[in-house]
Each structure stands twice: as structure tokens, then as C-alpha cells.
Design a protein around this motif. Structure first.
Motif, PDB file in Angstrom:
ATOM      1  N   ILE A   1       0.875  -1.205   0.026  1.00  0.00           N
ATOM      2  CA  ILE A   1       0.086   0.031   0.053  1.00  0.00           C
ATOM      3  C   ILE A   1       0.701   1.336   0.052  1.00  0.00           C
ATOM      4  O   ILE A   1       0.536   2.276  -0.697  1.00  0.00           O
ATOM      5  N   TRP A   2       1.862   1.179   0.652  1.00  0.00           N
ATOM      6  CA  TRP A   2       2.921   2.260   0.645  1.00  0.00           C
ATOM      7  C   TRP A   2       3.414   2.566  -0.765  1.00  0.00           C
ATOM      8  O   TRP A   2       3.697   3.698  -1.015  1.00  0.00           O
ATOM      9  N   GLU A   3       3.818   1.549  -1.266  1.00  0.00           N
ATOM     10  CA  GLU A   3       4.096   1.867  -2.612  1.00  0.00           C
ATOM     11  C   GLU A   3       3.403   2.521  -3.442  1.00  0.00           C
ATOM     12  O   GLU A   3       3.443   3.292  -4.455  1.00  0.00           O
ATOM     13  N   ARG A   4       2.077   2.123  -3.565  1.00  0.00           N
ATOM     14  CA  ARG A   4       0.745   2.694  -4.252  1.00  0.00           C
ATOM     15  C   ARG A   4       0.614   4.170  -3.755  1.00  0.00           C
ATOM     16  O   ARG A   4       0.391   5.102  -4.421  1.00  0.00           O
ATOM     17  N   LEU A   5       0.808   4.252  -2.429  1.00  0.00           N
ATOM     18  CA  LEU A   5       0.565   5.659  -1.850  1.00  0.00           C
ATOM     19  C   LEU A   5       1.689   6.802  -2.464  1.00  0.00           C
ATOM     20  O   LEU A   5       1.278   7.896  -2.851  1.00  0.00           O
ATOM     21  N   VAL A   6       2.926   6.571  -2.406  1.00  0.00           N
ATOM     22  CA  VAL A   6       3.941   7.536  -2.902  1.00  0.00           C
ATOM     23  C   VAL A   6       3.946   7.669  -4.417  1.00  0.00           C
ATOM     24  O   VAL A   6       4.431   8.550  -4.775  1.00  0.00           O
ATOM     25  N   LYS A   7       3.007   6.915  -4.959  1.00  0.00           N
ATOM     26  CA  LYS A   7       3.056   7.135  -6.426  1.00  0.00           C
ATOM     27  C   LYS A   7       1.819   8.243  -6.564  1.00  0.00           C
ATOM     28  O   LYS A   7       1.967   8.777  -7.726  1.00  0.00           O
ATOM     29  N   VAL A   8       1.096   8.162  -5.721  1.00  0.00           N
ATOM     30  CA  VAL A   8       0.016   9.498  -5.781  1.00  0.00           C
ATOM     31  C   VAL A   8       0.314  10.636  -4.801  1.00  0.00           C
ATOM     32  O   VAL A   8      -0.335  11.684  -5.072  1.00  0.00           O
ATOM     33  N   ASP A   9       1.079  10.545  -3.612  1.00  0.00           N
ATOM     34  CA  ASP A   9       1.347  11.533  -2.796  1.00  0.00           C
ATOM     35  C   ASP A   9       2.525  11.942  -3.032  1.00  0.00           C
ATOM     36  O   ASP A   9       3.604  11.360  -2.430  1.00  0.00           O
ATOM     37  N   TYR A  10       2.686  12.948  -3.792  1.00  0.00           N
ATOM     38  CA  TYR A  10       4.123  13.471  -4.236  1.00  0.00           C
ATOM     39  C   TYR A  10       4.751  14.076  -2.906  1.00  0.00           C
ATOM     40  O   TYR A  10       5.684  14.691  -3.225  1.00  0.00           O
ATOM     41  N   GLU A  11       4.071  14.522  -2.052  1.00  0.00           N
ATOM     42  CA  GLU A  11       4.809  15.167  -0.849  1.00  0.00           C
ATOM     43  C   GLU A  11       5.206  14.290   0.125  1.00  0.00           C
ATOM     44  O   GLU A  11       5.954  14.800   0.978  1.00  0.00           O
ATOM     45  N   GLU A  12       4.700  13.034   0.203  1.00  0.00           N
ATOM     46  CA  GLU A  12       5.318  12.050   1.114  1.00  0.00           C
ATOM     47  C   GLU A  12       6.944  11.944   0.807  1.00  0.00           C
ATOM     48  O   GLU A  12       7.206  11.499  -0.344  1.00  0.00           O
ATOM     49  N   THR A  13       7.667  11.885   1.738  1.00  0.00           N
ATOM     50  CA  THR A  13       9.024  11.629   1.625  1.00  0.00           C
ATOM     51  C   THR A  13       9.701  10.557   2.746  1.00  0.00           C
ATOM     52  O   THR A  13      10.207   9.424   2.139  1.00  0.00           O
ATOM     53  N   ASP A  14       9.187  10.635   4.094  1.00  0.00           N
ATOM     54  CA  ASP A  14       9.727   9.518   4.864  1.00  0.00           C
ATOM     55  C   ASP A  14       9.257   8.339   4.468  1.00  0.00           C
ATOM     56  O   ASP A  14      10.212   7.093   4.544  1.00  0.00           O
ATOM     57  N   ILE A  15       8.063   7.966   4.073  1.00  0.00           N
ATOM     58  CA  ILE A  15       7.612   6.560   3.654  1.00  0.00           C
ATOM     59  C   ILE A  15       8.542   6.065   2.542  1.00  0.00           C
ATOM     60  O   ILE A  15       8.945   5.163   2.193  1.00  0.00           O
ATOM     61  N   VAL A  16       8.949   7.055   1.606  1.00  0.00           N
ATOM     62  CA  VAL A  16       9.663   6.619   0.301  1.00  0.00           C
ATOM     63  C   VAL A  16      10.991   5.932   0.781  1.00  0.00           C
ATOM     64  O   VAL A  16      11.387   4.988   0.483  1.00  0.00           O
ATOM     65  N   ARG A  17      11.542   6.947   1.659  1.00  0.00           N
ATOM     66  CA  ARG A  17      12.830   6.288   2.428  1.00  0.00           C
ATOM     67  C   ARG A  17      12.857   4.927   3.100  1.00  0.00           C
ATOM     68  O   ARG A  17      13.676   3.949   3.056  1.00  0.00           O
ATOM     69  N   GLN A  18      11.451   4.758   3.891  1.00  0.00           N
ATOM     70  CA  GLN A  18      11.407   3.737   4.664  1.00  0.00           C
ATOM     71  C   GLN A  18      11.613   2.470   3.435  1.00  0.00           C
ATOM     72  O   GLN A  18      11.659   1.211   3.833  1.00  0.00           O
ATOM     73  N   LEU A  19      10.463   2.768   2.333  1.00  0.00           N
ATOM     74  CA  LEU A  19      10.442   1.828   1.149  1.00  0.00           C
ATOM     75  C   LEU A  19      11.896   1.371   0.829  1.00  0.00           C
ATOM     76  O   LEU A  19      12.307   0.099   0.561  1.00  0.00           O
ATOM     77  N   ALA A  20      12.805   2.329   0.624  1.00  0.00           N
ATOM     78  CA  ALA A  20      14.006   2.172   0.113  1.00  0.00           C
ATOM     79  C   ALA A  20      14.844   1.114   1.049  1.00  0.00           C
ATOM     80  O   ALA A  20      15.640   0.180   0.798  1.00  0.00           O
ATOM     81  N   GLU A  21      14.752   1.351   2.495  1.00  0.00           N
ATOM     82  CA  GLU A  21      15.406   0.759   3.568  1.00  0.00           C
ATOM     83  C   GLU A  21      14.867  -0.748   3.671  1.00  0.00           C
ATOM     84  O   GLU A  21      15.632  -1.628   3.779  1.00  0.00           O
ATOM     85  N   TYR A  22      13.584  -0.917   3.417  1.00  0.00           N
ATOM     86  CA  TYR A  22      12.963  -2.346   3.451  1.00  0.00           C
ATOM     87  C   TYR A  22      13.415  -2.938   2.215  1.00  0.00           C
ATOM     88  O   TYR A  22      13.867  -4.138   2.363  1.00  0.00           O
ATOM     89  N   TYR A  23      13.408  -2.360   1.103  1.00  0.00           N
ATOM     90  CA  TYR A  23      14.004  -3.435   0.029  1.00  0.00           C
ATOM     91  C   TYR A  23      15.456  -3.680   0.027  1.00  0.00           C
ATOM     92  O   TYR A  23      16.074  -4.434  -0.402  1.00  0.00           O
ATOM     93  N   GLU A  24      16.037  -2.766   0.763  1.00  0.00           N
ATOM     94  CA  GLU A  24      17.641  -2.918   0.903  1.00  0.00           C
ATOM     95  C   GLU A  24      17.829  -3.932   1.785  1.00  0.00           C
ATOM     96  O   GLU A  24      18.567  -4.918   1.494  1.00  0.00           O
TER      97      GLU A  24
END
Length: 891
Positions: free
Chosen positions: A136-159
Motif C-alpha cells: 500500500i505504501w508503494e501505491r501511496l507514494v505514487k500519488v502522494d508526491y509530498e510524502e518523503t519519509d515513507i519513500v525512504r522507509q520503502l528504500a530501506e525495506y528493499y535494501e
């Protein structure tokens, strides 16, 4: 059948009286409500929603009203989603997670919703569903372009998951977003992380450096740059390390540490140079009072002069330094060996060239050998020439360097076409952002997004830019700096209300379209069309100039929204936008009179606006015209009249291109689409006779088409009399009769057009397109006209081949004049004997007395026998013959 208003009122009142608690609700309750809405008509849904909305005024937390009103809004594609969000929030606050999930997924079936996605993600967190949360977070950051922290959390998750590709993708996305928020700590942290993961994506890091310098400061950007420099220094990539530390000094010219680093790199790169330390000392690079740019220039000019290096002198051309002794330099030029000059003069008069410079290669490699290399390895040739001139060069300069010294003019055309294809498709080539017509060689492959931005910048035509940004969105994420730059271009134009033109209106429509898709995008001031356009002519003028069909449809939507008399405007705009969309929009009880007007106007003005008339005939069958009050016979007679006009225009060299196109369209409607055949089968002989009479009088119509029409008429009306025509004239059925030799010759002609002439002309069009503005490009226009002629010729030959029947000589009938015979005729008017060979249009050669059986003269000779006397008229000329002899022709 759906729920009635009375039943819904009962449910709402029952809920109110019983005060059903939230905890008593289950998913089955909502599934039951869904079943009530199934089968409801649009009118019923509107009434049910109004009832729920009225109920919510007094009972704000009515679950039934919130759900039904919200679901109906979704079904009707209304923007207001507040009721369902309010409902989901109620169940979320009460920790009814299964219902929250059910309701959220219901909403998301109709499209992404930032608020609902956040509620659903929180729901999965509470349920301990980690994998679903990240989905759901992946879908969220595709439409919420002001969200930043969740984008980083996704990067760390896939890392942590070991998915480096997705990890890097999200770290990059987070980096761009943190730059927009000017959060340097996060920027620095992610920068350092990416340096470990993708240290050699040089262009990416340079882009980030540039953005940080612009958004924050040069000092912050230099902090990042120094870390990148250290990586290239540790790799002993001295050219890149020197480039980076020089860039650092450009932002901080007094940095002693940076100057020291630069000198250390110079010492490594030029460690074998005999005068290295002398030039370092003379340049005063380490002295902070010395202008750093001047110091670097002094050092690099002197250090480049070394024995064995190639140089260029404007008078003596290419040479090679043979020795440097003290202050004296000796150079071996091609035409002047052992030439000496002072070191000071050499620094000013000579340009040092890399051994791979194209000038050097042309001077040391035999022309034929270099020519073959350039022709066979185009990417190598491009890299060589581009890098020879500072890694940024236009094709105009490339041509200057290769023609005629390496390639001939004729070789250049094909080479140029292929080279341009390569620089546009090979990811190791890109365009110079500062000079859109110049190309560069990249160290790492260019991304799709960056390449599209380069195309966007290099494109001069406004509507081609519209096409590029739409293609970008179809294949990439709008959450990128590349899209932002393209978007801002249109946003700026859309804000230019001082002067309304098609670019301003199109930009406004484009911004509005994108804003509906991506709610985070900046909107522009609302444009009221009924206030912008003061006259209908002004509206038509702007509409005509809009070249994008989607934007034209959006234009029409604005008209429909802003004007109560929108149907009048639709009818007026139709000739300027031939589309069923307008007809479909008008196809209601109130709109049918406007459709009838469109058809009537098209018929009344078919000579002035033939493209409108033929488009409607092609799109709507004759019975539809009859329904609109225009008889089918009138439509066909108008088509035939237009056909005659186009033939005359082509013959008189008037509007040739448009006339050919219209001519081809009309012939396609009449014959290929079977309109004439259907008319003959469905209408009376008198009407058919009028149609045939007009067709017969159009001289340039292919005779085989006329014969085809006569056969159709004879099949329907066996006793039909073709007034004014010789009943004895042969009507040969079964297609076009040809000889075996001409059949294979025609196939070869078709192959040559398709496989040689069309591809060759396409390459020439491509080359002409590169010359600039297509509207003023004579070579491009000539190429397009020739392409159209070639396509017309190829299609005609294909059709003829499909109809062709190879004549069997064993079936030759020598008792009468027919295909394959040679006939001697005694001309009674001048007492001479004339001999003719009767073959087909492919073999016809009047200069050699070979006549086509389909020609007016040939058709008059058919079926006559030896000794028979006959006479006829053609174009006011009288002929009077006696058949003396008939024999087999030599073919």
C-alpha cells in the motif's frame, strides 16, 4: 431490481430508531447494501443519493447513508469522496480493521485515493500485515508526491530484502523529494548511501549536485561533490577526479585544500612529464592570491606540450612534437618537418590534440581505411568526432568533418540517417541540455526520463512537446525532476492570460487534464471559456489551431460546461474536428436537429468543404443520410461530381496533393467499400441509370471500374440498355486480362517500389526532417509528396495484380477481334490499311500500334469478324473500317 426510495427511507429510519452500534456491523451488512444498489438506473441512483445526503444533514454518522451516498458517488465518478472517508475513519477509530480493509478496497477499485491509502496502510500496521503495508505504501507514494519519509522507509525495506534495484529506485525518489524540502541532513545521508551502491552513475550525481546548489547553496553542494571526488580519486580516474575538483574550485576558488587536491591529481596524471614541477610552481596554483581559473589555464596549456603529443597550427595543420629542450619546441608537421619555435610561442600558437582526435586520425590513417571504419562502425565514428570537439557537437559540424575528407556526399546521406537513429536510441548518447541541437557521449547509459526531457528541450514545435510529455507520463512516473521541468513549461504558458492563443488554451487544458490525474500537481487559474472568447469566430480560430485530438475533446468539454447553447457551438466546430465524438455527444432527443443540420450543411457545401462531406459519407452509411433528410442518390451524385473535379484538378496541376488524397478516398468509398454495388442492388433502374451516366462521363476513371459497374447493373437488370453505347462492345468479365510476361514484370515493379524506392525515399524524408522547421522545408515537402505518389502507385499496382488474370494463348479465338489477336483494318476514309495488336493496358503501346482492349478505340474493335464493315465515333472523330484479316499476335 434496485432498492426503492421508500425502502431506503425505511432502512434509514430503522437505523435511527434502533441506534445500531458500530460494533454490531459486519462486512455482510455492506454486501447487503451493495445488493440493494444492483440494477438501479442512473435516475434512481441520483434520487437515492439525494435522500441519503438529506438524511446526513440531521444524522451525520448514519452508516447506511454514508455508505450508499459514497458508493453512488463512486459509481457516478463524482469527485466528492468525503462520505466514504468519514465512514472508514469511523470504523478505524473503533478498530474494526476487517471492515476498514473492505471499505478501503471498495473505494480503491475506482482509483487511487491518498487518504484511503493511508487509512488502509494504518489498518495493516494494526493487523500486523507488514507485506501488505509496504504494498500500500508503494501505491501511496505514487500519488502522494509530498510524502518523503515513507519513500525512504520503502528504500530501506528493499535494501534489507536484498532487492538493490528497487532500493536504489526509492532512495533516488526520496533524494529528489528531500531536495524539494531542503532537508540537507537527509540529502547527505542518502547521497552517501547511493555513492556506495552506484558510485559510477556520474550523470545522476552531477544532476543532484546541480539541484542542491540551486535549491540550497554552493557550499552544501560542494560538500556532496567532494565525496564524489574522493571516489574517483580512489579509483585513480584522474580525468574525472580533476574535472570534479575543478568544479569544486569554481564554487570555492580560495579553498587551499581543494587546490592541494588538484595538484595531487595533476602529479599523478602527468607523473612522467619532464617539466611537471616547473609548471606547477610557475602556475602559482597553491597561492590563494592567484586567480584559480588563470592558474589552471596556465598549467594545462603548458603541461599539454610534451614530446610525442599531437598539435594543430592554423597555418601548418597537424603536427607532432618531437622534442622540447629548454625553451625550444620542435614539431614535425605534415608538410614542414623539424619546425622549431619558442615555448612561449608554442603555448599561444598550438592546440594540443588527443591522439584519438578526428583531425589526428585523418592525418595518420589512409583515407580508404578510415572511410571503411567510419562506414562500418558508426557509433565509434560518432564518439570520435563528438569527443574531438569538447563532447558536444551538432550534425552540421559532424558533416563538415567527414565530408568530403572521409565520406562522399552520396555516402553521407545514408550514414547521416543511421547516425541520427543511433544518437536517439543508443543510451550512451544524449543531447546537450544547453544546446538542444548538439549531441554528447555519456559515460553511463541515459535513463528513459532524461532522454525524453532532452527530446522535449530540443523540440521546437509546441504540439510535438505535448506529444512528448504525454508519452512520458504513459511510460514513467510524474514524481521526477524531469517531468516537473516539462510540466512547468506548460504551466508558465497557461498562466499567460494577457494574450490568449492556441498555446495558452492548450497548455491550460493539458494542466487541467494532468491535475485530474495527479492531484498533487499545481493547478492554474480557472479559465472560463464563455468569458475568454468574445466571438464565435475567435473560438473557431483557436480551436482550428489546436493539433492534439485529446486537447480538442477537452476543449469541447469546456464548451459544454461553460455554454448553455453548447450544441450550437458543437455544430459549428464540427467541420474543424471531424470526429464521431461530436455526433455522439449530440445524439440525444434535444441534439438530433443539430446532427441533421451538420449533414445538411455538409451536403450543401460539398464543393467548398469536400473533406467534411466525404468524411461523413465514409463514416455513415447511405440509410443514415436518408434519415437525415438527404436521398442516397443525391449523396452519390455529389461524390461523383467531386471525383470528376479531382481528376480535372490533377490533370491541370491544381492542388495536386489534396486532390489525389480526395480522389483516392472517393474511389475507396464507391468501389472498395462497396457503396456503389449496394446502391445498384437496392435501387430502381432509373436512379441507377443516372448514377451510371455520370460515372461514364468521367473520362479518367479506370475503364475496368466502369466495366465492373456495368456488370453489376447487368446482373441486377438483365434488360438494362446502356444508352449511346455500342451493344456489340465486348465486356470482358473475370478481372483484368494480362500476358504472363507483363504479369511478372508488374510484380517486379511492385517489389522495386516497396523494397527500394519507398525505403530510400523514407530515408531522404528523415534527413530532410532534421533540417529544421518542416513548414518551411522544401526538401521535406517534396519527399512527402513523392512518398504519397509511391504509395498510391504501389496500391494501384497491388489492386491490379489482385484482379489480373493471365491470358491462356490456347484459348485464343481468331474468328473475331479479341485479346491476343492482330487485326488488319481497311480505312475507308483514306483507303489505307491499318494493323493493330489487341492486348491489355499493361502491354499497351500506341506508338507501336499495340492497343488496350479497355481503351475507347480498342473496345470498339472487339468482336468484329473478317469481312465485317463497321463505323463509330470517338471524341467527335468518325471511323469507318472493314476487317481484312485476324490472326494470332506475337506476345
Amino acid at each position: 431490481m434496485g432498492i426503492t426510495s421508500e425502502k431506503l427511507s425505511e432502512l434509514l429510519n430503522e437505523e435511527k430508531w434502533t441506534r445500531a452500534a458500530i460494533n454490531s456491523y459486519s462486512i455482510s451488512n455492506f454486501e447487503e447494501l451493495d445488493s440493494y444498489l444492483e440494477g438501479a438506473s442512473k435516475e434512481d441512483l441520483g434520487e437515492l443519493k439525494s435522500l441519503c445526503d438529506e438524511h446526513l444533514v440531521h444524522t451525520k454518522n448514519s452508516i447506511i447513508a454514508l455508505y450508499i451516498s459514497g458508493i453512488i458517488s463512486l459509481k457516478k465518478r463524482l469527485i466528492d469522496d468525503t462520505h466514504l472517508i468519514q465512514l472508514i475513519t469511523l470504523f478505524s477509530d473503533n478498530r474494526k480493521w476487517k471492515i476498514v480493509e473492505y471499505l478501503s478496497l471498495q473505494v480503491l477499485e475506482y482509483g487511487e485515493n491518498m487518504v484511503v491509502l493511508r487509512l488502509l496502510a494504518d489498518c495493516y500496521i494494526s493487523m500486523g500485515e507488514e507485506e501488505k503495508k509496504y504494498e500500500i505504501w508503494e501505491r501511496l507514494v505514487k500519488v502522494d508526491y509530498e510524502e518523503t519519509d515513507i519513500v525512504r522507509q520503502l528504500a530501506e525495506y528493499y535494501e534489507k530484502q536484498g532487492d538493490d534495484e528497487k532500493s536504489v529506485q526509492f532512495f533516488k525518489k526520496a533524494l529528489y523529494r528531500y531536495i524539494s524540502y531542503r532537508n540537507f541532513n537527509q540529502i547527505k545521508d542518502i547521497w552517501d548511501n547511493l555513492l556506495k551502491k552506484i558510485p559510477h552513475e556520474y550523470e545522476f550525481f552531477m544532476q543532484i549536485f546541480s539541484k542542491v546548489a540551486s535549491a540550497l547553496s554552493n557550499d552544501r553542494a560542494n560538500q556532496l561533490l567532494f565525496e564524489l571526488y574522493l571516489i574517483y580519486k580512489s579509483d585513480e580516474n584522474w580525468d574525472k577526479a580533476i574535472e570534479l575538483i575543478k568544479l569544486y574550485l569554481h564554487g570555492d576558488p580560495r579553498s587551499v585544500d581543494a587546490r592541494t587536491e588538484l595538484i595531487s591529481c595533476y602529479r599523478e596524471k602527468y607523473k612522467d612529464h619532464s617539466k611537471l614541477e616547473d609548471y606547477i610552481n610557475e602556475s602559482n596554483l597553491l597561492q590563494s592570491y592567484r586567480n584559480v581559473e588563470e592558474a589552471i589555464s596556465y598549467f594545462e596549456k603548458h603541461i599539454s606540450l610534451d614530446a610525442g603529443n599531437f598539435v594543430f597550427h592554423k597555418s601548418w595543420g597537424i603536427g607532432r612534437i618531437s622534442t622540447i629542450r629548454g625553451e625550444q619546441v620542435t614539431i614535425d608537421f605534415t608538410k614542414k618537418r623539424g619546425h622549431s619555435m619558442s615555448l612561449k610561442m608554442a603555448v599561444n600558437a598550438l592546440t594540443v590534440l588527443d591522439k584519438s582526435h578526428i583531425w589526428v586520425l585523418k592525418s595518420v590513417i589512409p583515407r580508404e581505411k578510415l572511410r571503411e571504419k567510419v562506414k562500418q562502425d558508426i557509433p565509434w565514428a560518432l564518439r570520435t568526432v563528438i569527443k574531438s570537439f569538447g563532447n558536444s557537437i551538432s550534425f552540421r559540424i559532424i558533416k563538415k568533418e567527414l565530408v568530403p575528407s572521409v565520406l562522399t556526399k552520396s555516402e553521407w546521406t545514408a550514414w547521416n540517417n543511421e547516425a541520427k537513429r543511433i544518437v536517439k536510441t543508443d543510451p550512451l548518447f544524449g543531447t546537450n541540455p544547453e544546446q538542444s541541437d548538439e549531441f554528447v557521449v555519456r559515460e553511463t547509459p541515459i535513463s528513459y526520463e532524461e532522454k525524453m526531457l532532452h527530446f522535449f528541450k530540443s523540440e521546437k514545435h509546441f504540439y510535438q512537446r505535448v506529444k512528448i510529455i504525454k508519452e512520458f507520463l504513459a511510460n514513467s512516473d510524474p514524481d521526477s525532476a524531469y517531468f516537473e521541468e516539462m510540466f512547468n513549461y506548460f504551466h508558465t504558458i497557461a498562466s499567460s492570460y494577457a494574450s490568449i492563443n492556441d498555446h495558452v488554451v492548450s497548455s491550460y487544458l493539458l494542466i487541467k487534464r494532468f491535475s485530474r490525474q495527479y492531484r498533487f500537481l499545481r493547478k492554474t487559474q480557472e479559465m472560463q471559456f464563455n468569458q475568454v472568447f468574445h466571438t464565435q469566430n475567435e473560438m473557431i480560430s483557436i480551436f482550428q489551431q489546436i493539433e492534439d485530438s485529446d486537447l480538442r475533446k477537452d476543449f469541447l468539454s469546456e464548451i459544454k460546461h461553460d455554454y448553455s447553447d453548447w450544441r450550437d457551438h458543437f455544430a459549428v466546430l464540427f467541420p474543424h474536428f471531424l470526429t464521431m465524438h461530436i455526433i455522439d455527444e449530440l445524439d440525444t432527443k434535444d441534439g438530433k436537429p443539430y446532427i441533421k443540420t451538420i449533414f445538411q450543411n455538409a451536403y450543401d457545401s460539398y464543393k467548398d468543404r469536400p473533406e467534411v462531406f466525404t468524411w461523413l459519407v465514409k463514416s455513415y452509411a447511405l440509410p443514415i443520410w436518408v434519415e437525415r433528410g438527404i436521398p442516397g442518390e443525391k449523396v452519390l451524385l455529389a461524390l461523383l461530381h467531386l471525383l470528376d473535379i479531382t481528376f480535372r484538378n490533377i490533370s491541370n496541376k491544381k492542388d495536386v496533393t489534396s486532390s489525389r488524397k480526395l480522389n483516392r478516398t472517393i474511389l475507396g468509398i464507391l468501389f472498395d467499400e462497396g457503396v456503389l454495388a449496394k446502391y445498384v442492388h437496392e435501387h430502381e433502374a432509373d436512379s441507377v441509370n443516372r448514377i451510371y451516366s455520370l460515372m461514364k462521363d468521367i473520362e479518367d476513371v479506370d475503364p475496368s471500374k466502369k466495366i465492373e459497374l456495368k456488370h453489376l447493373i447487368k446482373e441486377r437488370f438483365p434488360d438494362f440498355k446502356f444508352i449511346g453505347e455500342d451493344e456489340k462492345a465486348e465486356t470482358i468479365s473475370g478481372g483484368l486480362i494480362v500476358t504472363e510476361k507483363s504479369y511478372y514484370a508488374k510484380q517486379e515493379e511492385l517489389r522495386r517500389i516497396l523494397e527500394v524506392e519507398i525505403p530510400e525515399n523514407s530515408r531522404e524524408i528523415g534527413a530532410a526532417r532534421e533540417l529544421g522547421d518542416l513548414r518551411e522545408n522544401a526538401e521535406y515537402k517534396a519527399g512527402k509528396e513523392r512518398q504519397e505518389m509511391l504509395n498510391i502507385t504501389a496500391n494501384k499496382i497491388k489492386t491490379e495484380i489482385d484482379r489480373a488474370v493471365i491470358f491462356d494463348p490456347s484459348q485464343l479465338d481468331e474468328s473475331k477481334v479479341s485479346f491476343g489477336t492482330k487485326v488488319d483494318l481497311f480505312n475507308k476514309k483514306n483507303n489505307t490499311t491499318e494493323t493493330y495488336t489487341i492486348l491489355g493496358p499493361w502491354e499497351s503501346d500506341p506508338s507501336k500500334q499495340v492497343i488496350s482492349y479497355l481503351s475507347p478505340f480498342g473496345a470498339k474493335l472487339l468482336n468484329h469478324t473478317i469481312g465485317e464493315e463497321f463505323s463509330f465515333m470517338i471524341n467527335d472523330n468518325e471511323y469507318d473500317y472493314v476487317v481484312n484479316d485476324i490472326r494470332k499476335a506475337d506476345f
